[in-house]
Design an enzyme around this catalytic site. Sequence first.
Site, PDB file in Angstrom:
ATOM      1  N   CYS A 124       0.813  -1.221   0.000  1.00  0.00           N
ATOM      2  CA  CYS A 124       0.000   0.000   0.000  1.00  0.00           C
ATOM      3  C   CYS A 124       0.845   1.269   0.000  1.00  0.00           C
ATOM      4  O   CYS A 124       0.343   2.357  -0.314  1.00  0.00           O
ATOM      5  CB  CYS A 124      -0.935   0.013   1.201  1.00  0.00           C
ATOM      6  SG  CYS A 124      -2.044  -1.407   1.293  1.00  0.00           S
ATOM      7  N   CYS A 182     -12.441   0.182   4.224  1.00  0.00           N
ATOM      8  CA  CYS A 182     -12.384   0.905   2.954  1.00  0.00           C
ATOM      9  C   CYS A 182     -12.919   0.024   1.836  1.00  0.00           C
ATOM     10  O   CYS A 182     -12.777  -1.204   1.879  1.00  0.00           O
ATOM     11  CB  CYS A 182     -10.961   1.358   2.654  1.00  0.00           C
ATOM     12  SG  CYS A 182      -9.775   0.025   2.359  1.00  0.00           S
TER      13      CYS A 182
END
Length: 343
Positions: A42, A165
């Site tokens: 990420c 998310c």
Amino acid sequence: VSPHDIQAIYCANVLGGMILGQLIVRDLGFDGIPVYNIENACASGATAVHLARHALFAQQYDTVLVFGIEQLTALGGGTIPMQRNDHKTELYAKAGMVLPAVYAMRGTRFLHERNASPADLAAVAVKNRRHGALNEYAQQRSETTVEEVLASRMIADPLTLLQCCPSQVDGAAAVVLSSRRPSQARPVKVLSSVVVSGIREQADDDILDAEITARAARQAYEQAGLSPRDVDVVELHDAFTIAELLYYEALGLAPHGEAVPFLQSGATQLGGRVPVNPSGGLLAKGHPLGATGVAQMVEIMWHLQGRAGARQVEGARVGLTQCTGGGIAGVDHAASSVHLLGV
């Protein structure tokens, strides 16, 4: 700048396959210049900016393009796949130790140790969805309530769907970095750039201690000659609601143990002392892995230049971005990056 000013390209991506950068720019007239493909979970986008900045300092180039991109809808849904090149991590994932489960354990421990309630976690999603409603680039642009967040289906107790998310999201973001004197009136400077890797976990480690992010933040503040009190606006890695609360403390925005009172004070909402995730964060904007770190910097740049529209943080002069990535068996996280930007 014009396209012919670009001397190198840095492409951040996690799951798009080989030579993605070259494929993306193939038809854009960048023939022959170096293209670097960067993967760091990420934190890929933030890492690409970090490496590009090194090249500018080394005077290898004076103007480069950095972009991140991800097409998660191609995966067909479900949790983000873990790396397949580590049998231990793959074994953990098959046993259920995927990232929602990891953060759910942190959330459970947080509720226990901090005498907090599930509503305190849900309040993070409410704030960020309120911010996201003002962001034309956010995937989720509707506000929500604590009751709606808690009533959404359970993913990994205590984390409900609206506390995670969106995993079905595509996205891209790009910045130009240059050591040349810009022609625009208000350039944004990269004041510090830090990328660190995780350390091996011990049996007695505190799972609420975001050590890797705290370590990166300390280095970033020192590099820039700033402190947490100097920061006006923050974009951080809120892949799950509990993450934002833990990062308040790791980044020095709130004292240890004070994340919930800090949130409840209104300090991190628009109009507060240090708005956090005015873009809506990952909870509203989505998390296209390779693009996220770059997108965070674009958002901060807009605020520092007074270009963020309805979600503008007035008077912002210093912004911080933080991106942490990668579950890896035996290590707290794979990578974390903190950048400070200023005008």
